[in-house]
Design an enzyme around this catalytic site. Structure first.
Site, PDB file in Angstrom:
ATOM      1  N   ASP A  91      -7.452  -7.297  -5.805  1.00  0.00           N
ATOM      2  CA  ASP A  91      -7.418  -8.028  -4.526  1.00  0.00           C
ATOM      3  C   ASP A  91      -8.231  -7.621  -3.659  1.00  0.00           C
ATOM      4  O   ASP A  91      -8.743  -7.753  -2.621  1.00  0.00           O
ATOM      5  CB  ASP A  91      -5.902  -7.658  -3.817  1.00  0.00           C
ATOM      6  CG  ASP A  91      -4.885  -8.828  -3.936  1.00  0.00           C
ATOM      7  OD1 ASP A  91      -5.309  -9.828  -4.459  1.00  0.00           O
ATOM      8  OD2 ASP A  91      -3.996  -8.555  -3.501  1.00  0.00           O
ATOM      9  N   ASP A 100       9.420  -5.720  -3.412  1.00  0.00           N
ATOM     10  CA  ASP A 100      10.121  -5.465  -4.607  1.00  0.00           C
ATOM     11  C   ASP A 100      11.706  -5.124  -4.385  1.00  0.00           C
ATOM     12  O   ASP A 100      12.502  -6.121  -5.117  1.00  0.00           O
ATOM     13  CB  ASP A 100       9.626  -3.915  -5.129  1.00  0.00           C
ATOM     14  CG  ASP A 100       9.359  -3.060  -3.999  1.00  0.00           C
ATOM     15  OD1 ASP A 100       9.612  -3.251  -2.757  1.00  0.00           O
ATOM     16  OD2 ASP A 100       9.003  -2.013  -4.387  1.00  0.00           O
TER      17      ASP A 100
HETATM   18  O1  LIG Z   1      -2.586  -6.963  -0.676  1.00  0.00           O
HETATM   19  C1  LIG Z   1      -2.185  -5.954  -1.756  1.00  0.00           C
HETATM   20  C2  LIG Z   1      -1.708  -5.009  -1.228  1.00  0.00           C
HETATM   21  C3  LIG Z   1      -1.248  -3.951  -2.359  1.00  0.00           C
HETATM   22  N1  LIG Z   1      -1.523  -4.469  -3.610  1.00  0.00           N
HETATM   23  C4  LIG Z   1      -1.072  -3.505  -4.678  1.00  0.00           C
HETATM   24  O2  LIG Z   1       0.187  -3.105  -4.616  1.00  0.00           O
HETATM   25  C5  LIG Z   1       0.411  -1.732  -5.216  1.00  0.00           C
HETATM   26  C6  LIG Z   1       1.347  -1.087  -4.154  1.00  0.00           C
HETATM   27  O3  LIG Z   1       0.708  -0.910  -3.046  1.00  0.00           O
HETATM   28  P1  LIG Z   1       0.441   0.485  -2.166  1.00  0.00           P
HETATM   29  O4  LIG Z   1      -0.303   0.470  -1.148  1.00  0.00           O
HETATM   30  O5  LIG Z   1       0.003   1.654  -3.332  1.00  0.00           O
HETATM   31  O6  LIG Z   1       1.980   0.557  -1.729  1.00  0.00           O
HETATM   32  P2  LIG Z   1       2.949   1.829  -1.760  1.00  0.00           P
HETATM   33  O7  LIG Z   1       3.631   2.021  -0.474  1.00  0.00           O
HETATM   34  O8  LIG Z   1       2.259   2.940  -2.571  1.00  0.00           O
HETATM   35  O9  LIG Z   1       3.965   1.139  -3.039  1.00  0.00           O
HETATM   36  C7  LIG Z   1       5.242   1.183  -2.800  1.00  0.00           C
HETATM   37  O10 LIG Z   1       5.912   0.284  -2.351  1.00  0.00           O
HETATM   38  C8  LIG Z   1       5.600  -1.047  -2.579  1.00  0.00           C
HETATM   39  C9  LIG Z   1       6.295  -2.114  -1.612  1.00  0.00           C
HETATM   40  O11 LIG Z   1       7.642  -1.595  -1.477  1.00  0.00           O
HETATM   41  C10 LIG Z   1       5.888  -1.164  -4.031  1.00  0.00           C
HETATM   42  O12 LIG Z   1       5.463  -2.514  -4.401  1.00  0.00           O
HETATM   43  C11 LIG Z   1       5.146  -0.230  -4.784  1.00  0.00           C
HETATM   44  O13 LIG Z   1       5.198  -0.385  -6.464  1.00  0.00           O
HETATM   45  C12 LIG Z   1       5.489   1.075  -4.368  1.00  0.00           C
HETATM   46  O14 LIG Z   1       4.949   2.183  -5.440  1.00  0.00           O
HETATM   47  C13 LIG Z   1      -0.864  -1.234  -5.467  1.00  0.00           C
HETATM   48  O15 LIG Z   1      -1.224  -1.315  -6.805  1.00  0.00           O
HETATM   49  C14 LIG Z   1      -1.791  -2.090  -4.793  1.00  0.00           C
HETATM   50  O16 LIG Z   1      -3.033  -1.938  -5.424  1.00  0.00           O
HETATM   51  C15 LIG Z   1      -2.311  -5.571  -4.079  1.00  0.00           C
HETATM   52  O17 LIG Z   1      -2.201  -5.825  -5.125  1.00  0.00           O
HETATM   53  N2  LIG Z   1      -2.451  -6.305  -3.055  1.00  0.00           N
END
Ligand SMILES: O=c1ccn([C@@H]2O[C@H](COP(=O)(O)OP(=O)(O)O[C@H]3O[C@H](CO)[C@@H](O)[C@H](O)[C@H]3O)[C@@H](O)[C@H]2O)c(=O)[nH]1
Ligand SMILES: [Mn+2]
Length: 488
Positions: free
Chosen positions: A153, A464
């Site tokens: 992204d 999720d």
């Molecule tokens: O527009 C976006 C935003 C995020 N991501 C990806 O989504 C994942 C999770 O995003 P992150 O910003 O790391 O969120 P976290 O708060 O760390 O993630 C937790 O919370 C998210 C939402 O509940 C879950 O999807 C994740 O698996 C969980 O680890 C990462 O691999 C990002 O690269 C995208 O691909 N596109």
């Protein structure tokens, strides 16, 4: 226990069990404790009510203090009660991948599409994303059945460059992992670990190759561009040319690039590692974006991968993975097959959530930054009831489950996206590539059911939890997780 797990006292002619579950030993104590605690809460609330209404105090101040204590205790009692479901029947699961080969035939090793999401090359360094992908490519599973789809992204040429380098390195890394039967298949974790590394020229060579790749990728990131010295062939140049002057992170056409592990690859048959085994597919996808269409963050990215993979490989099983996680158990696909190939679970199993572990927290973790409670302990409790939530990473879905429940399936707009569609064109064919670009474009989802009835659901920041919640509300199916061992 269900399915093959039921066979506790199986005879020698019965097929060996593939999985089992057992209640945790502390369950009886949990229940007893809950009864005692509940009685104490009732007594406390009764006391508050008595003070307030039966023997009201005269002063307004003491009345308001008692009232606020009563309200606070009610809130705390509600919070306590709502967490008790986790403690009532937690279970532990176990799989027996060693029995799998005796039960299923080679053709039953179905395709596995792996989705990795990344969103920013500066916050999520491409070398980490590459390590995640390499750890999944090196699974102990027929390599021709694995396809890794990376959603970028960040729309970054730096991430694409890192994957081009990783594809070449993978030709050496995969046979190395198999030959030495190593557990940590993320090269970074393997080279940094304290395990006894083999002292052979082979080890030194592979380590040097990894370091070379790392230096190259980091150099490109420092410079913030892929300069000519790093472009080795015409195909690479063509790919990088898609980053035109008007290309910005939030506004650009779709980029889909199938990685070449070797020089020029015309079809799958010459896409081999150095030991002569076929390589897994590795596909970079940066979905089309425009300032005027909503992109729905990670859920949107996952839905694009769902469609692009449907067009290219359409594997019946999907594994979603965040770019900051990696797999540390190469047998994970075999473990998931222990559940997925059990006929008794065919209609009831929508996904398997593996326990999630956060890396890089301090060793003693006194503030519980590992979030053990929501990601490892509570899911065991939900597993004993109706099944845990999807937590975004380390989760295996049946593709079918994302297209309505078995009794009322939701058909996608074009037949090529249906989970039943059989892919009969090579992934590098022009037809496949143009359809993949079409379904990844920013306006594709307008007036469709994506995000509402099919795929990962929109409308929540925690896509999720929301997706698993909606799946359950819609079709009431049971799901479960395997929560033994730490696979990611
Ligand atoms: O527009 C976006 C935003 C995020 N991501 C990806 O989504 C994942 C999770 O995003 P992150 O910003 O790391 O969120 P976290 O708060 O760390 O993630 C937790 O919370 C998210 C939402 O509940 C879950 O999807 C994740 O698996 C969980 O680890 C990462 O691999 C990002 O690269 C995208 O691909 N596109
Ligand atoms: Mn994260």
């Amino acid at each position: 226990m269900e399915g093959r797990g039921l066979r506790a006292g199986f005879t020698t002619d019965a097929p060996p069990p593939l999985h089992m579950s057992e209640p945790l030993r502390r369950t009886a104590f949990n229940r007893l404790f809950a009864v005692v605690y509940f009685s104490a809460i009732l007594a406390l609330l009764y006391r508050h009510v008595r003070n307030l209404f039966l023997h009201p105090t005269t002063s307004f101040l003491s009345f308001s203090i008692t009232l606020s204590l009563f309200i606070s205790d009610l809130v705390l009692a509600f919070m306590w009660a709502s967490a008790q479901a986790f403690r009532m029947s937690p279970i532990r699961r176990k799989e027996f991948p060693q029995n799998l080969k005796r039960i299923i035939k080679d053709k039953d090793f179905v395709g596995l599409d792996v989705f990795i999401c990344t969103a920013d090359p500066y916050k999520e360094p491409p070398m980490n994303v590459v390590n995640t992908a390499l750890s999944l490519m090196a699974y102990d599973y027929p390599t021709e059945e694995i396809s890794i789809y990376v959603s970028d992204d960040g729309g970054s040429v730096l991430t694409l460059f890192a994957f081009m380098e990783a594809a070449k390195f993978a030709r050496h890394w995969l046979p190395f992992c198999r030959e030495h039967n190593i557990m940590e298949r993320s090269p970074h974790v393997y080279f940094c670990s304290n395990y006894q590394h083999p002292s052979s020229p082979h080890f030194d060579k592979i380590k040097m190759m990894y370091e070379d790749m790392k230096v190259k990728v980091e150099h490109v990131i420092d410079k913030d561009e892929v300069t000519d010295e790093y472009i080795t062939d015409h195909q690479q140049r063509q790919a990088f040319n898609k980053w035109t002057k008007s290309f910005t992170r939030m506004d650009h056409p779709t980029v889909i690039q199938i990685m070449n592990h070797d020089q020029i690859i015309l079809d799958k048959s010459n896409d081999k590692d150095i030991s002569g085994r076929l390589m897994p597919n590795l596909i970079y996808v940066s979905r089309g974006k425009s300032k005027t269409s909503p992109h729905h963050f990670k859920a949107g990215a996952l839905n694009v991968l769902l469609r692009v993979s449907a067009v290219m490989t359409n594997a019946p099983i999907i594994l979603t993975q965040d770019c900051d996680m990696y797999s540390n158990d190469p047998q994970t696909p075999l473990r998931m097959l222990c559940y997925l190939s059990d006929p008794a679970l065919k209609s009831s199993l929508a996904f398997i959530q593996f326990p999630q572990r956060f890396h890089g927290v301090n060793k003693d973790d006194i503030y519980d930054n590992e979030y053990k409670l929501p990601f490892q302990i509570n899911p065991m409790g939900l597993d004993g009831l109706k099944g845990p939530n999807y937590v975004g990473s380390g989760c295996v879905f049946r593709r079918r489950a994302l297209f309505g429940d078995p009794s009322t399936p939701v058909a996608p707009e074009i037949p090529e996206l249906s989970p039943e569609h059989v892919v009969n064109k090579p992934i590098r064919s022009q037809e496949t590539l143009s359809l993949a670009h079409h379904v990844a474009s920013c306006n594709y989802e307008n007036e469709t059911k994506w995000g509402s009835k099919t795929g990962f659901r929109y409308g929540s920041l925690v896509e999720d939890f929301y997706t698993s919640y909606r799946l359950r509300c819609e079709d009431g199916r049971a799901y479960f997780a395997t929560l033994r061992g730490l696979h990611f």
